[in-house]
Design a protein around this motif. Structure first.
Motif, PDB file in Angstrom:
ATOM      1  N   ALA A 191       0.612  -1.018  -0.151  1.00 35.10           N
ATOM      2  CA  ALA A 191       0.256   0.212  -0.072  1.00 35.10           C
ATOM      3  C   ALA A 191       1.058   1.410   0.317  1.00 35.10           C
ATOM      4  N   HIS A 242     -11.693   3.705  -3.588  1.00 32.00           N
ATOM      5  CA  HIS A 242     -11.808   2.274  -3.379  1.00 32.00           C
ATOM      6  C   HIS A 242     -11.880   1.573  -4.250  1.00 32.00           C
ATOM      7  N   ASN A 296      -6.182  -0.120  -0.470  1.00 32.63           N
ATOM      8  CA  ASN A 296      -7.036  -0.574   0.410  1.00 32.63           C
ATOM      9  C   ASN A 296      -7.326  -1.796   0.387  1.00 32.63           C
ATOM     10  N   ARG A 297      -7.173  -3.113  -0.246  1.00 40.41           N
ATOM     11  CA  ARG A 297      -7.126  -3.913  -0.231  1.00 40.41           C
ATOM     12  C   ARG A 297      -5.804  -4.675   0.376  1.00 40.41           C
ATOM     13  N   CYS A 311      -4.422  -3.170   2.690  1.00 42.32           N
ATOM     14  CA  CYS A 311      -4.748  -2.256   4.311  1.00 42.32           C
ATOM     15  C   CYS A 311      -5.781  -4.066   4.292  1.00 42.32           C
ATOM     16  N   ILE A 312      -7.045  -3.718   4.258  1.00 37.63           N
ATOM     17  CA  ILE A 312      -7.386  -5.096   4.778  1.00 37.63           C
ATOM     18  C   ILE A 312      -6.645  -5.727   5.205  1.00 37.63           C
ATOM     19  N   GLN A 362      -6.960  -0.353   8.974  1.00 38.14           N
ATOM     20  CA  GLN A 362      -8.218   0.286   9.159  1.00 38.14           C
ATOM     21  C   GLN A 362      -7.940   0.712   6.985  1.00 38.14           C
ATOM     22  N   THR A 363      -8.979   0.518   6.991  1.00 34.95           N
ATOM     23  CA  THR A 363      -8.768   1.028   5.399  1.00 34.95           C
ATOM     24  C   THR A 363      -8.304   2.718   5.366  1.00 34.95           C
ATOM     25  N   HIS A 419      -7.408   6.962   5.420  1.00 34.64           N
ATOM     26  CA  HIS A 419      -8.771   8.365   4.923  1.00 34.64           C
ATOM     27  C   HIS A 419      -8.248   8.700   3.710  1.00 34.64           C
ATOM     28  N   TYR A 420      -8.596   9.286   3.023  1.00 30.28           N
ATOM     29  CA  TYR A 420      -8.535  10.195   1.528  1.00 30.28           C
ATOM     30  C   TYR A 420      -9.127  11.762   2.342  1.00 30.28           C
TER      31      TYR A 420
END
Length: 425
Positions: free
Chosen positions: A239, A286, A319-320, A322-323, A328-329, A331-332
């Motif tokens: 990420a 995302h 996002n993937r 991070c999961i 956590q996903t 924050h943008y």
């Protein structure tokens, strides 16, 4: 405090006149620049305005959606009389004509005048600009790592700024392309623990930046069923890499600011100058967003170098990752004219947390030793104090760990106490 309106000054009582404010900013940008003061009546008296919690953010979004090219003014809030005023200042645009609400205006005296067709044609001829990264440059040293893949003659008239920024050994021409990174103490950008600036070619900066981040974040080891030891980082490296490449490729290089990586105790942020294209929704990044490249030549170079595989899917991969890493996903957000990606540390708990206190202490000690070995490998000149800051333990605790590692013949000290280096055995 504030004079009467002029060729470079407009007064507005409140943000209720937001359309007129935007038109004035466009008119200033098409001329010599200027300033709009919100919170002042026409006669110069204070309107005693109170700035709402979302007033500035709402205005910036309206400005972004109704100007072409998008305007990036400086915005400052000041206390005045019994209320507040907001100073919005814009410089002359390098990309005239600037359109507001699909019309172009210019400041003449105290008035905003709609541009005539003749003036529009004049502006278009005079300010017709090719993309920043398409402009021509030459005579620079190519980083040896890319000479074979990119066989270009730097004395040729066909060499672009994109070639220079991506492939040069050292960037000495465009200070905005320097990338800055820092580890701060606590959760505010006040006290530096570690910081660095990268001024090499953009293709080389990615790996250098990842190395700096790894030196300043936590990790643990996980042993697989096949007894293979794997490093689990508190932020997923996949990420981080995607986010860094996104910033390097898509930032606004006409903005004088720098890409910044800010590492705090409770988060990691990547600041990229420039706002998102109007076509993209920050709340749906995302998903597989379409690619709207700001710097086409830089993007193509990264693609040829193998740094970008699937265009338009970077945020989904961030996002993937991070999961998958139990983070956590991200924050943008858009702040101060920059696009910001904020990540939180992994939610994984130490597997030793449910064991007895003695065993937990032993595990913690082993974990600290592993981290010290990692930091020494990354920086053999690292000091006891720097290790203490990175591990969040006392210098005495670090000294005990170092003594244990030396006793177990895992490390040795070369040279004097000051100025010497560590060597992993």
């Amino acid at each position: 405090m504030y004079n009467n309106e002029s060729e470079k000054l407009e007064l507005k009582a409140s943000f209720g006149e937001w359309k007129e404010i935007i038109i004035s900013l466009g008119a200033f940008a098409n001329n010599k620049g200027g300033k709009v003061i919100v919170g002042i009546n026409d006669d110069g008296s204070p309107a005693n305005m109170q700035v709402g919690k979302t007033s500035i953010e709402d205005f910036v979004n309206k400005l972004k959606n109704n100007t072409d090219p998008i305007l990036y003014p400086s915005i400052n809030i000041k206390t005045f009389a019994l209320g507040e005023v907001v100073e919005i200042e814009i410089k002359p645009s390098d990309y005239k004509p600037v359109f507001t609400f699909e019309k172009a205006w210019i400041r003449v005296g105290k008035s905003n005048i709609k541009l005539s067709n003749a003036k529009l044609r004049e502006f278009m001829l005079r300010y017709a600009n090719i993309d920043f990264d398409s402009q021509i440059t030459k005579n620079f040293a190519i980083d040896s790592a890319w000479k074979e893949k990119f066989n270009i003659n730097t004395e040729s008239s066909a060499v672009t700024i994109a070639d220079y920024l991506c492939l040069s050994l050292k960037n000495e021409r465009y200070p905005q392309a320097i990338v800055k990174a820092a580890r701060f103490k606590g959760n505010e950008p006040v006290v530096f623990i570690d910081n660095i600036s990268f001024n090499g070619g953009l293709l080389s900066i990615t790996d250098q930046l990842i190395s700096f981040i790894k030196k300043n974040i936590k990790f643990r080891y996980e042993i697989s069923e096949k007894a293979v030891r794997k490093e689990i980082w508190e932020y997923p490296l996949v990420a981080l890499r995607e986010a860094i490449i996104n910033a390097l490729v898509h930032r606004d290089y006409s903005d004088s600011g720098n890409i910044q990586v800010r590492i705090y105790d409770d988060s990691l942020e990547i600041w990229s100058p420039g706002l998102l294209p109007k076509e993209l929704n920050i709340n749906t990044l995302h998903k597989n967003s379409r690619s709207i490249p700001r710097n086409r030549n830089i993007l193509n170079i990264f693609h040829v170098a193998g740094e970008i595989e699937n265009w338009g899917t970077g945020f989904a991969r961030i996002n993937r990752a991070c999961i998958d890493n139990n983070n956590q996903t991200p924050h943008y957000s858009e702040q101060s004219g920059a696009f910001v990606i904020k990540l939180k540390p992994s939610l994984l708990k130490d597997k030793s947390s449910d064991k007895s206190s003695d065993k937990s202490s032993d595990k913690s000690s082993d974990k600290s030793s592993d981290k010290i070995l990692h930091f020494i490998k990354a920086n053999p000149s690292i000091t006891t104090k720097e290790l203490a800051n990175l591990l969040n333990i006392s210098t005495r605790g670090v000294e005990k760990q170092l003594a244990k590692l030396k006793e177990n013949n895992m490390i040795m000290r070369k040279g004097a106490k000051k100025g010497g280096t560590w060597q992993i055995l």
